[in-house]
Design a protein around this motif. Structure first.
Motif, mmCIF file in Angstrom:
data_model
loop_
_atom_site.group_PDB
_atom_site.id
_atom_site.type_symbol
_atom_site.label_atom_id
_atom_site.label_comp_id
_atom_site.label_asym_id
_atom_site.label_seq_id
_atom_site.Cartn_x
_atom_site.Cartn_y
_atom_site.Cartn_z
ATOM 1 N N MET A 82 6.685 39.994 37.874
ATOM 2 C CA MET A 82 7.776 40.905 37.526
ATOM 3 C C MET A 82 9.147 40.304 37.809
ATOM 4 O O MET A 82 10.168 40.882 37.444
ATOM 5 C CB MET A 82 7.618 42.232 38.281
ATOM 6 N N ARG A 83 9.202 39.136 38.455
ATOM 7 C CA ARG A 83 10.477 38.468 38.704
ATOM 8 C C ARG A 83 11.005 37.768 37.451
ATOM 9 O O ARG A 83 12.173 37.416 37.373
ATOM 10 C CB ARG A 83 10.328 37.437 39.826
ATOM 11 N N SER A 84 10.163 37.573 36.475
ATOM 12 C CA SER A 84 10.560 36.848 35.272
ATOM 13 C C SER A 84 11.609 37.630 34.484
ATOM 14 O O SER A 84 11.458 38.833 34.259
ATOM 15 C CB SER A 84 9.346 36.586 34.387
ATOM 16 N N PRO A 85 12.694 36.987 34.060
ATOM 17 C CA PRO A 85 13.722 37.682 33.262
ATOM 18 C C PRO A 85 13.187 38.211 31.943
ATOM 19 O O PRO A 85 13.752 39.142 31.370
ATOM 20 C CB PRO A 85 14.785 36.596 33.040
ATOM 21 N N ALA A 86 12.106 37.634 31.457
ATOM 22 C CA ALA A 86 11.549 38.093 30.182
ATOM 23 C C ALA A 86 10.735 39.363 30.328
ATOM 24 O O ALA A 86 10.319 39.955 29.328
ATOM 25 C CB ALA A 86 10.673 36.985 29.586
ATOM 26 N N VAL A 87 10.524 39.815 31.576
ATOM 27 C CA VAL A 87 9.645 40.967 31.799
ATOM 28 C C VAL A 87 10.413 42.185 32.287
ATOM 29 O O VAL A 87 10.207 43.305 31.782
ATOM 30 C CB VAL A 87 8.530 40.594 32.815
ATOM 31 N N PHE A 88 11.278 41.999 33.297
ATOM 32 C CA PHE A 88 11.905 43.189 33.900
ATOM 33 C C PHE A 88 12.808 43.890 32.888
ATOM 34 O O PHE A 88 13.431 43.285 32.028
ATOM 35 C CB PHE A 88 12.669 42.837 35.179
ATOM 36 N N GLY A 89 12.823 45.200 33.013
ATOM 37 C CA GLY A 89 13.570 46.048 32.082
ATOM 38 C C GLY A 89 12.725 46.577 30.941
ATOM 39 O O GLY A 89 13.156 47.471 30.205
ATOM 40 N N LYS A 90 11.515 46.045 30.779
ATOM 41 C CA LYS A 90 10.644 46.505 29.708
ATOM 42 C C LYS A 90 9.774 47.664 30.175
ATOM 43 O O LYS A 90 9.469 47.794 31.357
ATOM 44 C CB LYS A 90 9.750 45.355 29.217
ATOM 45 N N SER A 91 9.333 48.476 29.222
ATOM 46 C CA SER A 91 8.378 49.558 29.484
ATOM 47 C C SER A 91 6.992 49.088 29.063
ATOM 48 O O SER A 91 6.804 48.659 27.921
ATOM 49 C CB SER A 91 8.765 50.826 28.714
ATOM 50 N N VAL A 92 6.046 49.123 29.998
ATOM 51 C CA VAL A 92 4.701 48.597 29.744
ATOM 52 C C VAL A 92 3.675 49.683 30.053
ATOM 53 O O VAL A 92 3.914 50.576 30.883
ATOM 54 C CB VAL A 92 4.432 47.355 30.619
#
Length: 326
Positions: free
Chosen positions: A270-280
């Motif tokens: 979840m530290r990856s910039p490509a992941v946080f902020g997304k709804s999963v």
């Protein structure tokens, strides 16, 4: 006349049974796993705490039984009242033992059998739900008789059974279940499972003139193994039996991770910039709130609770009670 004088419940016992039966297909199916019954019952025994040894409460049991052979496919014991969680745990036990789920499932109109999680699992596993008419237990005679047989043959022979408490004016300290209770939940669950798989399974059934185990083996031999219906007991199946939140998705926060049922969960991805902020999409284990599962980058990731030591091993129902008390 009875219905007009005493009501429809009193007249129900006088209705002819044949009026409710469809004469075309057998009402209990033609082979094992074609039609099964699932229901919950509160057992007539008082259990004690494994820590203090003091009486706690009466447990609930969820039975899944095959209508054709009368074999008990799954038996799950818990302190939780009837819920979708107990039904899913029974499905897990059935798949773990037999590697498949039934084609048709007969249930009553309880709210736990109408939940989104329950209906979704039935759809994924291609099961058809058949609902019993309300206030007509005759349609569930297969599993209702199993409840009575379990009480008379097993529970009434164990210490701590609640037979005496049903007539409180005649109950004395010598037969008080609170003074005689000795069984813990774990020990009683193992004893009940042994009764279902080894004792009841090999006793001759009056309707079959053979034991459920013999009827099951004979039915499987005639109908075939049907290998295409096998379900592997894998992580993919376990994910299907895990419920989701009300919305089904959660938003990933860069520093806090995800929030499920008021608890925060974290994984290093979840530290990856490509992941946080997304709804999963998200799911959680109803009997262990220490873990939650988020669908990230095409796979289910196991996330650990921030307060892992406090919630590990606690069920969803138990954790909700703790939150209410606070």
């Amino acid at each position: 006349m009875t219905a007009s004088r005493r009501g429809k419940r009193a007249a129900y016992a006088l209705d002819p049974a044949l009026a409710y039966l469809d004469q075309t297909p057998p009402r209990h199916g033609e082979r094992p796993f074609e039609r099964t019954h699932m229901d919950h019952t509160e057992l007539d025994i008082l259990l004690v705490s494994s820590v203090t040894g003091k009486p706690l409460a009466k447990p609930w049991a969820t039975f899944l039984t095959d209508a054709y052979s009368r074999r008990i496919l799954a038996c799950y014991v818990t302190y939780d009242p009837p819920s979708y969680r107990s039904a899913m745990m029974a499905f897990r036990l059935c798949v773990k033992q037999y590697g498949r789920l039934p084609q048709e499932l007969v249930v009553d109109r309880g709210p736990e059998f109408g939940s989104v999680y329950f209906e979704s699992l039935l759809a994924r596993c291609f099961m058809t739900k058949l609902e019993r008419p309300p206030q007509q237990p005759r349609f569930g005679s297969v599993i209702e008789r199993l409840f009575g047989k379990t009480n008379t043959e097993l529970l009434n022979q164990l210490r701590g059974n609640t037979q005496a408490s049903k007539v409180p004016r005649q109950m004395t300290d010598e037969v008080d279940p609170k003074r005689l209770a000795v069984w813990t939940l774990d020990a009683f669950a193992r004893r009940l499972t042994e009764y279902c798989l080894e004792v009841y399974d090999q006793m001759e059934h009056r309707a079959l003139f053979q034991s459920p185990r013999e009827a099951f083996a004979q039915g499987m031999l005639r109908a075939g193994s049907r290998a295409h219906t096998m379900i592997p007991y894998s992580e993919a199946f376990l994910i299907q039996t895990r419920p989701s939140t009300r919305t089904g998705v959660v938003k990933i926060h860069q520093s806090r991770g995800i929030t499920v049922n008021g608890l925060q969960y974290w994984h290093e991805c979840m530290r990856s910039p490509a992941v946080f902020g997304k709804s999963v999409p998200v799911r959680y284990e109803p009997y262990n709130m220490g873990f939650a599962y988020a669908y990230i980058d095409g796979q289910w990731i196991e996330c650990i609770a921030e307060t892992f030591l406090q919630v590990h091993g606690r069920s969803e129902h138990e954790w909700n009670l703790i939150v209410i008390e606070r």
